[in-house]
Write an enzyme that holds these catalytic residues in place. Sequence first.
Site, PDB file in Angstrom:
ATOM      1  N   ASP A 103      22.323  82.098 -32.297  1.00 49.79           N
ATOM      2  CA  ASP A 103      20.987  82.614 -32.049  1.00 49.79           C
ATOM      3  C   ASP A 103      20.805  82.647 -30.533  1.00 49.79           C
ATOM      4  OD1 ASP A 103      20.419  80.004 -31.264  1.00 49.79           O
ATOM      5  OD2 ASP A 103      18.769  79.720 -32.671  1.00 49.79           O
ATOM      6  N   HIS A 104      19.594  82.904 -30.078  1.00 43.87           N
ATOM      7  CA  HIS A 104      19.333  82.991 -28.636  1.00 43.87           C
ATOM      8  C   HIS A 104      19.666  81.703 -27.885  1.00 43.87           C
ATOM      9  CE1 HIS A 104      15.697  81.657 -30.688  1.00 43.87           C
ATOM     10  NE2 HIS A 104      15.428  80.962 -29.600  1.00 43.87           N
ATOM     11  N   CYS A 115      23.535  77.213 -32.494  1.00 45.84           N
ATOM     12  CA  CYS A 115      22.109  77.397 -32.237  1.00 45.84           C
ATOM     13  C   CYS A 115      21.663  76.238 -31.363  1.00 45.84           C
ATOM     14  CB  CYS A 115      21.288  77.540 -33.520  1.00 45.84           C
ATOM     15  SG  CYS A 115      21.004  76.058 -34.487  1.00 45.84           S
ATOM     16  N   GLY A 116      20.402  76.137 -31.066  1.00 48.65           N
ATOM     17  CA  GLY A 116      19.928  75.121 -30.132  1.00 48.65           C
ATOM     18  C   GLY A 116      20.347  73.711 -30.492  1.00 48.65           C
ATOM     19  N   GLY A 132      21.842  73.083 -33.542  1.00 46.24           N
ATOM     20  CA  GLY A 132      22.916  73.213 -34.521  1.00 46.24           C
ATOM     21  C   GLY A 132      22.427  73.034 -35.944  1.00 46.24           C
ATOM     22  N   GLY A 146      19.594  74.180 -37.751  1.00 44.51           N
ATOM     23  CA  GLY A 146      19.105  75.325 -38.528  1.00 44.51           C
ATOM     24  C   GLY A 146      20.222  76.237 -38.994  1.00 44.51           C
ATOM     25  N   HIS A 173      38.722  65.287 -43.172  1.00 44.87           N
ATOM     26  CA  HIS A 173      38.134  64.740 -44.399  1.00 44.87           C
ATOM     27  C   HIS A 173      37.361  65.767 -45.226  1.00 44.87           C
ATOM     28  CE1 HIS A 173      38.072  60.291 -42.874  1.00 44.87           C
ATOM     29  NE2 HIS A 173      39.282  60.835 -42.863  1.00 44.87           N
ATOM     30  N   ASN A 174      36.796  66.789 -44.579  1.00 49.79           N
ATOM     31  CA  ASN A 174      35.900  67.712 -45.284  1.00 49.79           C
ATOM     32  C   ASN A 174      36.418  69.134 -45.378  1.00 49.79           C
ATOM     33  OD1 ASN A 174      33.803  65.897 -43.265  1.00 49.79           O
ATOM     34  ND2 ASN A 174      33.707  65.618 -45.473  1.00 49.79           N
ATOM     35  N   ARG A 189      36.750  64.977 -53.393  1.00 50.32           N
ATOM     36  CA  ARG A 189      35.356  64.915 -52.952  1.00 50.32           C
ATOM     37  C   ARG A 189      34.800  66.303 -52.621  1.00 50.32           C
ATOM     38  NH1 ARG A 189      36.805  59.653 -49.366  1.00 50.32           N
ATOM     39  NH2 ARG A 189      36.836  58.189 -51.114  1.00 50.32           N
TER      40      ARG A 189
END
Length: 144
Positions: free
Chosen positions: A9-10, A66-67, A69, A71, A99-100, A137
């Site tokens: 974003d901006h 984003c600002g 992170g 949103g 892990h993810n 998981r």
Amino acid sequence: MKTIGICCDHAGYELKQYVKQWLEAKGWEYKDFGTYSPESVDYPDFAHPLALAVEAGECYPGIAICGSGNGICMTLNKHQGIRAALCWQSEISALARQHNDANILVMPGRFVTNKEAEEIMTRFFTTPFEGGRHQRRIEKIPAE
């Protein structure tokens, strides 16, 4: 590595411009989903197209900024095939991959320097998914 998808974003525009230079210096291809200026915009307008491209296999992995992170990360994770990880330190980005099996790196544009972003991206791109108990998981993540 496939074409890397990137969006912002901006508030993430300045860091995204740096990320693009960093990727170009490495000779890595990317697709920029916007925004294309620092004018105020809504992050979901750019997060959804990136998520769809990653889900479809058109881009892998993704980078979103984003600002804070938060949103853009929340928006990305509404997609069932996305595991977006908000990373503000390189150790967190390594664990997000290990892990993810994170498929989109999210950075807070207002809170990381260019040097920190380099370290975060380097760890994200060089850390493999460990599998094993972690595979079990992540298979439980999608809502049914």
